[in-house]
Design a protein around this motif. Sequence first.
Motif, mmCIF file in Angstrom:
data_model
loop_
_atom_site.group_PDB
_atom_site.id
_atom_site.type_symbol
_atom_site.label_atom_id
_atom_site.label_comp_id
_atom_site.label_asym_id
_atom_site.label_seq_id
_atom_site.Cartn_x
_atom_site.Cartn_y
_atom_site.Cartn_z
ATOM 1 N N UNK A 172 17.410 -38.519 15.603
ATOM 2 C CA UNK A 172 17.383 -37.367 14.696
ATOM 3 C C UNK A 172 18.049 -37.683 13.373
ATOM 4 N N UNK A 173 19.122 -38.473 13.435
ATOM 5 C CA UNK A 173 19.879 -38.757 12.217
ATOM 6 C C UNK A 173 19.478 -40.075 11.551
ATOM 7 N N UNK A 174 18.434 -40.725 12.110
ATOM 8 C CA UNK A 174 17.985 -41.946 11.432
ATOM 9 C C UNK A 174 17.421 -41.616 10.059
ATOM 10 N N UNK A 175 16.626 -40.519 10.018
ATOM 11 C CA UNK A 175 16.038 -40.131 8.743
ATOM 12 C C UNK A 175 17.095 -39.478 7.869
ATOM 13 N N UNK A 176 17.099 -39.823 6.659
ATOM 14 C CA UNK A 176 18.057 -39.241 5.722
ATOM 15 C C UNK A 176 17.636 -37.811 5.403
ATOM 16 N N UNK A 177 18.544 -36.794 5.549
ATOM 17 C CA UNK A 177 18.151 -35.401 5.297
ATOM 18 C C UNK A 177 17.844 -35.176 3.819
ATOM 19 N N UNK A 178 16.810 -34.392 3.622
ATOM 20 C CA UNK A 178 16.403 -34.072 2.262
ATOM 21 C C UNK A 178 17.136 -32.823 1.790
ATOM 22 N N UNK A 179 17.549 -32.821 0.541
ATOM 23 C CA UNK A 179 18.253 -31.700 -0.062
ATOM 24 C C UNK A 179 17.493 -31.230 -1.287
ATOM 25 N N UNK A 180 17.500 -29.917 -1.450
ATOM 26 C CA UNK A 180 16.837 -29.354 -2.623
ATOM 27 C C UNK A 180 17.672 -29.563 -3.880
ATOM 28 N N UNK A 181 19.010 -29.503 -3.691
ATOM 29 C CA UNK A 181 19.912 -29.628 -4.834
ATOM 30 C C UNK A 181 20.194 -31.106 -5.090
ATOM 31 N N UNK A 182 19.729 -31.591 -6.197
ATOM 32 C CA UNK A 182 19.964 -32.992 -6.566
ATOM 33 C C UNK A 182 21.204 -33.157 -7.425
ATOM 34 N N UNK A 183 21.611 -32.075 -8.093
ATOM 35 C CA UNK A 183 22.768 -32.134 -8.989
ATOM 36 C C UNK A 183 23.796 -31.097 -8.530
ATOM 37 N N UNK A 184 25.081 -31.448 -8.452
ATOM 38 C CA UNK A 184 26.091 -30.449 -8.053
ATOM 39 C C UNK A 184 26.165 -29.260 -8.994
ATOM 40 N N UNK A 185 25.772 -29.447 -10.243
ATOM 41 C CA UNK A 185 25.836 -28.346 -11.202
ATOM 42 C C UNK A 185 24.875 -27.218 -10.809
ATOM 43 N N UNK A 186 23.743 -27.599 -10.189
ATOM 44 C CA UNK A 186 22.811 -26.568 -9.725
ATOM 45 C C UNK A 186 23.482 -25.649 -8.700
ATOM 46 N N UNK A 187 24.204 -26.261 -7.776
ATOM 47 C CA UNK A 187 24.902 -25.474 -6.754
ATOM 48 C C UNK A 187 25.992 -24.603 -7.372
ATOM 49 N N UNK A 188 26.700 -25.153 -8.352
ATOM 50 C CA UNK A 188 27.743 -24.364 -9.014
ATOM 51 C C UNK A 188 27.143 -23.178 -9.762
ATOM 52 N N UNK A 189 26.009 -23.412 -10.437
ATOM 53 C CA UNK A 189 25.349 -22.309 -11.145
ATOM 54 C C UNK A 189 24.896 -21.222 -10.176
ATOM 55 N N UNK A 190 24.342 -21.678 -9.041
ATOM 56 C CA UNK A 190 23.897 -20.708 -8.037
ATOM 57 C C UNK A 190 25.074 -19.909 -7.472
ATOM 58 N N UNK A 191 26.198 -20.588 -7.223
ATOM 59 C CA UNK A 191 27.376 -19.896 -6.702
ATOM 60 C C UNK A 191 27.928 -18.890 -7.714
ATOM 61 N N UNK A 192 27.942 -19.260 -8.990
ATOM 62 C CA UNK A 192 28.407 -18.308 -10.012
ATOM 63 C C UNK A 192 27.483 -17.095 -10.085
ATOM 64 N N UNK A 193 26.176 -17.347 -9.971
ATOM 65 C CA UNK A 193 25.224 -16.228 -9.987
ATOM 66 C C UNK A 193 25.439 -15.307 -8.793
ATOM 67 N N UNK A 194 25.654 -15.919 -7.614
ATOM 68 C CA UNK A 194 25.891 -15.108 -6.413
ATOM 69 C C UNK A 194 27.200 -14.327 -6.514
ATOM 70 N N UNK A 195 28.241 -14.956 -7.070
ATOM 71 C CA UNK A 195 29.513 -14.229 -7.238
ATOM 72 C C UNK A 195 29.358 -13.061 -8.206
ATOM 73 N N UNK A 196 28.579 -13.272 -9.281
ATOM 74 C CA UNK A 196 28.333 -12.165 -10.205
ATOM 75 C C UNK A 196 27.585 -11.027 -9.520
ATOM 76 N N UNK A 197 26.596 -11.385 -8.696
ATOM 77 C CA UNK A 197 25.874 -10.349 -7.954
ATOM 78 C C UNK A 197 26.802 -9.602 -6.997
ATOM 79 N N UNK A 198 27.673 -10.367 -6.318
ATOM 80 C CA UNK A 198 28.627 -9.716 -5.406
ATOM 81 C C UNK A 198 29.560 -8.777 -6.154
ATOM 82 N N UNK A 199 30.039 -9.230 -7.327
ATOM 83 C CA UNK A 199 30.928 -8.370 -8.110
ATOM 84 C C UNK A 199 30.217 -7.099 -8.563
#
Length: 409
Positions: A172-199
């Motif tokens: 199962x772990x022989x294949x390298x898992x694929x990720x949609x997020x290639x850049x950490x900045x994308x995840x940070x932007x998404x988290x900021x957007x989600x925090x704004x929505x929560x607020x």
Amino acid sequence: MTKRSEILRMDEAIAKEEKLLKHLERSIERDNVRFEEFLRENEKKSVEARTLYEQEARSTQEKNSEIRRLTAEILTIKSELARFEEILVDYKSYKDLLFKLSPPEWQDAQRSKVMSGKGAKEDQNRELKDTAIRNGLETPGRQLPSIQETRLSPAHSDSLVTDPKLDSDSSDYEDEPELYFTDPQQLLDLMTELTEQNLSLIQNSTRVEETLEQLQQSLKTTKKNHEKDEEQITMQINEMKERIKKEKARGARLERKVLLHVSLNTQDQDVLLDALSEKVAEVHCSCVDDRVTNLNTLEKLANIEKRLSLLLQSIESIPEEKLELMKKIKDSERRTREREDKLREQREKQKERMRRYSERSLADSKKISGKKLMPRYMPVTQRVKVSNVDSIPAQDEIHEYLFGTENTD
């Protein structure tokens, strides 16, 4: 002769005894030699046993030390495995979080890819099993496994049993898992957007809670106001019912008086009207105006009613405590007056009774002779009773009307 033979016999016996002693000495020497040999053999065996015991003790110590070392290694390996499992759980949670944060289209594509990969792996495993079964059937003269192979340790057997799971996990772990997020900045932007929505959601929820509290407070105040209004309305309704009862009683009393007046003849009506006009004039003089006026009876009655309405309005404006106190005072005065009237009537009746008794005792007794006179027909009872209007004063009527002390059925 006898002594010599006796001596010879004794010498022979002594020789026999000496021979026996020598034989016993030789047997004792042989036994001593055997015992010494036995002791030497025992000593040799004890030395060998001691050396064997020492060797076995050394071997057991070595084995115990090896067991302790192996158990320590097992514990370290288990702790490492637990740590790796915790790390694996964290990584899986991170993977699930990243997978959930990815777009739905990409998630569907990944699910379809995983399902197709699982189907291909199952087909490959099935083919491998089929080939292994065919190869096993084609090999002639298979030998039985040796005893050493069958007598495996439980740990080794467990490891052999768990090998397929490890193989499956590794596959199962022989294949390298694929990720949609290639850049950490994308995840940070998404988290900021989600925090704004929560607020924003939190602000909306607090605003809604505040409005809800205001509505609840206004509802409570309106409910209290409605309850107060209902209490006031019920009190007013009860007061109106009491006044209606009083007015009905007064109307019934007036109806009885009207019926009484109608039943009287014209002469009695004239007398009654004269008496009423005198009483109205007296009430007008005592309550409204004590000066001499040229007003007729109806005008005087109108003035009296006007004065009475003003008095009723002033009574309604009087506080309840003061009104209750005045009612109590008037009731006590009325009761004392009635008590005095009753006592006066009783005294008058007693005087009249005593006067009759004295007259009867002083009068001559007449003896009645003959039959008792009987009327030709029974006298008709008077159905209408003429009441004396002047018997009740005007003040008592006003008091009864105001305070309602008269019991009317």
